[in-house]
Design an enzyme around this catalytic site. Structure first.
Site, PDB file in Angstrom:
ATOM      1  N   SER A 190      49.218  35.265  33.575  1.00 13.69           N
ATOM      2  CA  SER A 190      49.193  36.122  34.762  1.00 13.69           C
ATOM      3  C   SER A 190      49.251  35.246  36.010  1.00 13.69           C
ATOM      4  O   SER A 190      48.334  34.466  36.271  1.00 13.69           O
ATOM      5  CB  SER A 190      47.910  36.950  34.771  1.00 13.69           C
ATOM      6  OG  SER A 190      47.701  37.428  36.088  1.00 13.69           O
ATOM      7  N   HIS A 249      53.330  37.571  33.170  1.00 12.19           N
ATOM      8  CA  HIS A 249      52.613  38.791  33.534  1.00 12.19           C
ATOM      9  C   HIS A 249      52.431  38.827  35.050  1.00 12.19           C
ATOM     10  O   HIS A 249      51.883  37.901  35.653  1.00 12.19           O
ATOM     11  CB  HIS A 249      51.252  38.807  32.821  1.00 12.19           C
ATOM     12  CG  HIS A 249      50.485  40.072  32.996  1.00 12.19           C
ATOM     13  ND1 HIS A 249      50.766  41.228  32.294  1.00 12.19           N
ATOM     14  CD2 HIS A 249      49.429  40.381  33.795  1.00 12.19           C
ATOM     15  CE1 HIS A 249      49.909  42.178  32.637  1.00 12.19           C
ATOM     16  NE2 HIS A 249      49.093  41.693  33.566  1.00 12.19           N
ATOM     17  N   ASP A 269      50.974  40.877  38.208  1.00 16.54           N
ATOM     18  CA  ASP A 269      49.995  41.897  38.597  1.00 16.54           C
ATOM     19  C   ASP A 269      50.222  42.367  40.025  1.00 16.54           C
ATOM     20  O   ASP A 269      49.980  41.625  40.971  1.00 16.54           O
ATOM     21  CB  ASP A 269      48.578  41.306  38.507  1.00 16.54           C
ATOM     22  CG  ASP A 269      48.118  41.130  37.072  1.00 16.54           C
ATOM     23  OD1 ASP A 269      48.172  42.117  36.311  1.00 16.54           O
ATOM     24  OD2 ASP A 269      47.699  40.008  36.726  1.00 16.54           O
ATOM     25  N   MET A 280      49.010  44.868  42.923  1.00 22.10           N
ATOM     26  CA  MET A 280      47.843  45.670  43.319  1.00 22.10           C
ATOM     27  C   MET A 280      48.042  46.238  44.717  1.00 22.10           C
ATOM     28  O   MET A 280      48.503  45.520  45.613  1.00 22.10           O
ATOM     29  CB  MET A 280      46.594  44.789  43.356  1.00 22.10           C
ATOM     30  CG  MET A 280      46.305  44.117  42.042  1.00 22.10           C
ATOM     31  SD  MET A 280      44.846  43.101  42.222  1.00 22.10           S
ATOM     32  CE  MET A 280      44.761  42.389  40.586  1.00 22.10           C
ATOM     33  N   HIS A 328      52.775  44.612  35.762  1.00 23.31           N
ATOM     34  CA  HIS A 328      51.600  45.473  35.587  1.00 23.31           C
ATOM     35  C   HIS A 328      51.275  46.097  36.937  1.00 23.31           C
ATOM     36  O   HIS A 328      50.774  45.419  37.835  1.00 23.31           O
ATOM     37  CB  HIS A 328      50.449  44.593  35.058  1.00 23.31           C
ATOM     38  CG  HIS A 328      49.139  45.293  34.918  1.00 23.31           C
ATOM     39  ND1 HIS A 328      47.959  44.617  34.710  1.00 23.31           N
ATOM     40  CD2 HIS A 328      48.814  46.612  34.935  1.00 23.31           C
ATOM     41  CE1 HIS A 328      46.964  45.485  34.617  1.00 23.31           C
ATOM     42  NE2 HIS A 328      47.449  46.701  34.752  1.00 23.31           N
ATOM     43  N   MET A 336      49.121  48.073  39.230  1.00 24.20           N
ATOM     44  CA  MET A 336      47.814  48.667  39.522  1.00 24.20           C
ATOM     45  C   MET A 336      47.965  49.365  40.868  1.00 24.20           C
ATOM     46  O   MET A 336      47.485  48.904  41.914  1.00 24.20           O
ATOM     47  CB  MET A 336      46.748  47.562  39.549  1.00 24.20           C
ATOM     48  CG  MET A 336      46.382  47.109  38.139  1.00 24.20           C
ATOM     49  SD  MET A 336      45.538  45.533  38.113  1.00 24.20           S
ATOM     50  CE  MET A 336      46.924  44.423  38.130  1.00 24.20           C
ATOM     51  N   MET A 387      42.978  47.248  29.162  1.00 26.16           N
ATOM     52  CA  MET A 387      42.263  46.391  30.116  1.00 26.16           C
ATOM     53  C   MET A 387      40.915  46.032  29.510  1.00 26.16           C
ATOM     54  O   MET A 387      40.159  46.914  29.099  1.00 26.16           O
ATOM     55  CB  MET A 387      42.036  47.121  31.446  1.00 26.16           C
ATOM     56  CG  MET A 387      43.249  47.244  32.357  1.00 26.16           C
ATOM     57  SD  MET A 387      44.081  45.705  32.777  1.00 26.16           S
ATOM     58  CE  MET A 387      42.771  44.735  33.523  1.00 26.16           C
ATOM     59  N   ASP A 413      44.259  42.359  28.488  1.00 23.98           N
ATOM     60  CA  ASP A 413      44.305  41.758  29.820  1.00 23.98           C
ATOM     61  C   ASP A 413      42.901  41.701  30.410  1.00 23.98           C
ATOM     62  O   ASP A 413      42.294  42.733  30.684  1.00 23.98           O
ATOM     63  CB  ASP A 413      45.226  42.628  30.693  1.00 23.98           C
ATOM     64  CG  ASP A 413      45.484  42.029  32.062  1.00 23.98           C
ATOM     65  OD1 ASP A 413      45.010  40.925  32.340  1.00 23.98           O
ATOM     66  OD2 ASP A 413      46.177  42.710  32.856  1.00 23.98           O
TER      67      ASP A 413
HETATM   68  C1  DX5 Z   1      43.269  41.994  36.523  1.00 25.22           C
HETATM   69  C2  DX5 Z   1      44.680  41.615  36.144  1.00 25.22           C
HETATM   70  C3  DX5 Z   1      44.745  40.510  35.160  1.00 25.22           C
HETATM   71  C4  DX5 Z   1      44.118  39.227  35.599  1.00 25.22           C
HETATM   72  C5  DX5 Z   1      43.529  38.568  34.387  1.00 25.22           C
HETATM   73  O1  DX5 Z   1      43.263  43.181  37.213  1.00 25.22           O
HETATM   74  O2  DX5 Z   1      45.353  42.713  35.566  1.00 25.22           O
HETATM   75  O3  DX5 Z   1      46.064  40.307  34.686  1.00 25.22           O
HETATM   76  O4  DX5 Z   1      45.000  38.357  36.228  1.00 25.22           O
HETATM   77  O5  DX5 Z   1      42.820  37.452  34.785  1.00 25.22           O
HETATM   78  P1  DX5 Z   1      41.844  36.670  33.834  1.00 25.22           P
HETATM   79  O6  DX5 Z   1      42.630  36.211  32.641  1.00 25.22           O
HETATM   80  O7  DX5 Z   1      41.389  35.563  34.700  1.00 25.22           O
HETATM   81  O8  DX5 Z   1      40.740  37.600  33.440  1.00 25.22           O
HETATM   82 ZN    ZN Z   2      47.348  42.439  34.500  1.00 22.80          ZN
END
Ligand code: DX5
Ligand code: ZN
Length: 223
Positions: free
Chosen positions: A7, A32, A34, A36, A65, A67, A136, A174
């Site tokens: 990620s 990956h 993310d 947000m 991903h 969010m 998650m 994740d």
């Molecule tokens: C959290 C993200 C993850 C995050 C995971 O909301 O979706 O992908 O980057 O990070 P680690 O592996 O550090 O928990």
């Molecule tokens: Zn993620």
């Protein structure tokens, strides 16, 4: 087929291109990403311009991903920027079926994700329509949190459902994946392993090679 999905939320954005090259060279196939929005989750990460830029330099599979509240608004945009798969949150959309349909119509793989408190039952009717389910294993929104043990059962439940119905759906996990939790999630039935802080803290190349070796070893034991 097991895949490590680093990620980039935990990357050093001052050296993002360089770090992505390091991942690619070490044999990583999935990235990956993310996104947000500060609404579905408290934090804001990055969006289309970043993805568009890294797409120019990378052949990896871009696993996006979202969010994001009402993700159906942005499917076309993320596909244009270079997403190879788009995963939305069941909790973020009034009509997840429609969002999944839009993703597939746009020609990329579709994923559905559930937060730790959302039961597998809430999305079991969608399994026939998606390519992956993202469980998650921390509250979405931040990297570096601790794995929530209660989520292991959900991975097992999903694995059983998918196997019993002979569905072609991958299980992604994740959040909080590290040396202590990797084996747990793989044994429970996950095959797409997201890792952020575990991979990007310290020596990236060393960490990636190390976790790839571990995934390989555990997968052989599971065969
Ligand atoms: C959290 C993200 C993850 C995050 C995971 O909301 O979706 O992908 O980057 O990070 P680690 O592996 O550090 O928990
Ligand atoms: Zn993620």
């Amino acid at each position: 087929m097991y895949q490590l999905c680093p990620s980039i939320l935990s990357a050093d954005f001052n050296r993002l291109g360089e770090q992505i090259k390091t991942l690619e060279k070490a044999g990583v196939k999935w990235l990956h990403i993310d996104v947000m929005d500060g609404d579905f989750v408290p934090s804001i990460s990055f969006g289309m311009p970043v993805i568009r830029s890294i797409r120019r330099e990378s052949e990896m599979f871009f696993d996006v991903h979202l969010m994001v509240t009402a993700p159906e608004r942005y499917i076309q945009d993320f596909v244009k920027c270079g997403a190879d798969s788009i995963t939305i949150h069941a909790e973020a959309s009034d009509d997840p079926e429609l969002a999944i349909e839009l993703i597939k119509d746009a020609g990329v793989k579709a994923g559905i994700s559930i937060k730790p408190a959302t039961p597998v039952n809430d999305i079991s009717h969608l399994l026939e329509d998606v390519d992956l389910v993202l469980v998650m294993t921390v509250q979405p929104g931040f990297g570096g949190q601790k794995y929530l043990d209660d989520c292991t059962e959900k991975i097992q439940e999903l694995r059983e459902l998918i196997d019993n119905e002979n569905l072609n759906v991958e299980i992604q996990v994740d959040g909080g994946i590290n040396d202590d939790t990797l084996e747990t999630v793989m044994k429970a039935g996950a095959n797409l392993i997201v890792a952020g802080s575990y991979v990007f803290s310290g020596d990236l190349e060393h960490n990636v090679k190390n976790i790839l070796r571990k995934i390989d070893k555990i997968s052989q034991e599971l065969d």
